[in-house]
Design a protein around this motif. Structure first.
Motif, PDB file in Angstrom:
ATOM      1  N   UNK A  23       0.830  -1.215   0.000  1.00 43.43           N
ATOM      2  CA  UNK A  23       0.000   0.000   0.000  1.00 43.43           C
ATOM      3  C   UNK A  23       0.859   1.258   0.000  1.00 43.43           C
ATOM      4  N   UNK A  24       1.987   1.215   0.677  1.00 42.15           N
ATOM      5  CA  UNK A  24       2.902   2.359   0.659  1.00 42.15           C
ATOM      6  C   UNK A  24       3.432   2.583  -0.755  1.00 42.15           C
ATOM      7  N   UNK A  25       3.780   1.498  -1.434  1.00 42.19           N
ATOM      8  CA  UNK A  25       4.255   1.613  -2.822  1.00 42.19           C
ATOM      9  C   UNK A  25       3.149   2.185  -3.707  1.00 42.19           C
ATOM     10  N   UNK A  30       0.757   6.786  -6.667  1.00 42.14           N
ATOM     11  CA  UNK A  30      -0.391   7.661  -6.914  1.00 42.14           C
ATOM     12  C   UNK A  30      -0.037   9.124  -6.680  1.00 42.14           C
ATOM     13  N   UNK A  31       0.641   9.396  -5.576  1.00 42.11           N
ATOM     14  CA  UNK A  31       0.877  10.788  -5.193  1.00 42.11           C
ATOM     15  C   UNK A  31       2.164  11.380  -5.744  1.00 42.11           C
ATOM     16  N   UNK A  32       3.188  10.556  -5.959  1.00 39.21           N
ATOM     17  CA  UNK A  32       4.482  11.074  -6.405  1.00 39.21           C
ATOM     18  C   UNK A  32       4.816  10.603  -7.811  1.00 39.21           C
ATOM     19  N   UNK A  33       4.452   9.396  -8.143  1.00 39.98           N
ATOM     20  CA  UNK A  33       4.778   8.825  -9.442  1.00 39.98           C
ATOM     21  C   UNK A  33       6.093   8.070  -9.384  1.00 39.98           C
ATOM     22  N   UNK A  34       6.629   7.789 -10.548  1.00 37.98           N
ATOM     23  CA  UNK A  34       7.865   6.995 -10.618  1.00 37.98           C
ATOM     24  C   UNK A  34       9.100   7.855 -10.807  1.00 37.98           C
ATOM     25  N   UNK A  35       8.978   9.140 -10.650  1.00 47.32           N
ATOM     26  CA  UNK A  35      10.124  10.037 -10.838  1.00 47.32           C
ATOM     27  C   UNK A  35      11.196   9.754  -9.786  1.00 47.32           C
ATOM     28  N   UNK A  36      12.433   9.828 -10.214  1.00 43.64           N
ATOM     29  CA  UNK A  36      13.566   9.620  -9.309  1.00 43.64           C
ATOM     30  C   UNK A  36      13.674  10.801  -8.350  1.00 43.64           C
ATOM     31  N   UNK A  37      13.998  10.479  -7.102  1.00 43.61           N
ATOM     32  CA  UNK A  37      14.188  11.509  -6.099  1.00 43.61           C
ATOM     33  C   UNK A  37      15.664  11.578  -5.747  1.00 43.61           C
ATOM     34  N   UNK A  88       8.090  -6.675  -2.803  1.00 47.79           N
ATOM     35  CA  UNK A  88       9.403  -6.317  -3.358  1.00 47.79           C
ATOM     36  C   UNK A  88       9.365  -6.243  -4.881  1.00 47.79           C
ATOM     37  N   UNK A  89       8.576  -7.115  -5.503  1.00 48.97           N
ATOM     38  CA  UNK A  89       8.474  -7.107  -6.963  1.00 48.97           C
ATOM     39  C   UNK A  89       7.845  -5.811  -7.469  1.00 48.97           C
ATOM     40  N   UNK A  90       6.924  -5.260  -6.700  1.00 44.74           N
ATOM     41  CA  UNK A  90       6.310  -3.997  -7.131  1.00 44.74           C
ATOM     42  C   UNK A  90       7.344  -2.869  -7.134  1.00 44.74           C
ATOM     43  N   UNK A  91       8.232  -2.866  -6.163  1.00 44.37           N
ATOM     44  CA  UNK A  91       9.298  -1.849  -6.134  1.00 44.37           C
ATOM     45  C   UNK A  91      10.234  -2.042  -7.314  1.00 44.37           C
ATOM     46  N   UNK A  92      10.593  -3.285  -7.576  1.00 40.97           N
ATOM     47  CA  UNK A  92      11.491  -3.582  -8.698  1.00 40.97           C
ATOM     48  C   UNK A  92      10.828  -3.220 -10.041  1.00 40.97           C
ATOM     49  N   UNK A  93       9.568  -3.594 -10.220  1.00 36.52           N
ATOM     50  CA  UNK A  93       8.882  -3.368 -11.487  1.00 36.52           C
ATOM     51  C   UNK A  93       8.778  -1.878 -11.819  1.00 36.52           C
ATOM     52  N   UNK A  94       8.455  -1.072 -10.837  1.00 36.70           N
ATOM     53  CA  UNK A  94       8.305   0.360 -11.081  1.00 36.70           C
ATOM     54  C   UNK A  94       9.600   1.135 -10.932  1.00 36.70           C
ATOM     55  N   UNK A  95      10.667   0.453 -10.585  1.00 36.45           N
ATOM     56  CA  UNK A  95      11.962   1.097 -10.490  1.00 36.45           C
ATOM     57  C   UNK A  95      12.056   2.140  -9.385  1.00 36.45           C
TER      58      UNK A  95
END
Length: 96
Positions: A23-25, A30-37, A88-95
């Protein structure tokens, strides 16, 4: 098969923690997107804490239940590991 092990917090708590991490991912997407920070944010730290915090709970469950109900304990551990892998796969998939 004895499903009594599923009633104990050490069985379902790691699954709930994996769901919270997922849910955190999702919230981050939703709120930040996949942009690198430039730096890891609070979402990344919460994800890491939730995922690392599961390990001692899973180990406690394994020590307590593997001798009592081996088949049930192995199925619970498999579900716990799969839930963590999905998060963990969701973090990997969305980079993220």
């Amino acid at each position: 098969m004895n499903y009594g092990a599923f009633r104990h917090p050490s069985a379902w708590l790691p699954m709930a923690m994996s769901l919270a991490a997922l849910c955190i991912v999702a919230g981050h997407l939703i709120f930040v997107g996949t942009a690198r920070e430039a730096d890891e944010g609070a979402a990344a730290h919460l994800f890491q804490l939730l995922m690392a915090g599961q390990v001692p709970i899973i180990l406690f469950f394994a020590v307590k239940w593997l001798k009592r109900a081996t088949a049930t304990a192995l199925s619970v551990i498999l579900v716990q590991v799969m839930a963590g892998a999905i998060a963990c796969a969701s973090v990997w998939y969305f980079g993220l």
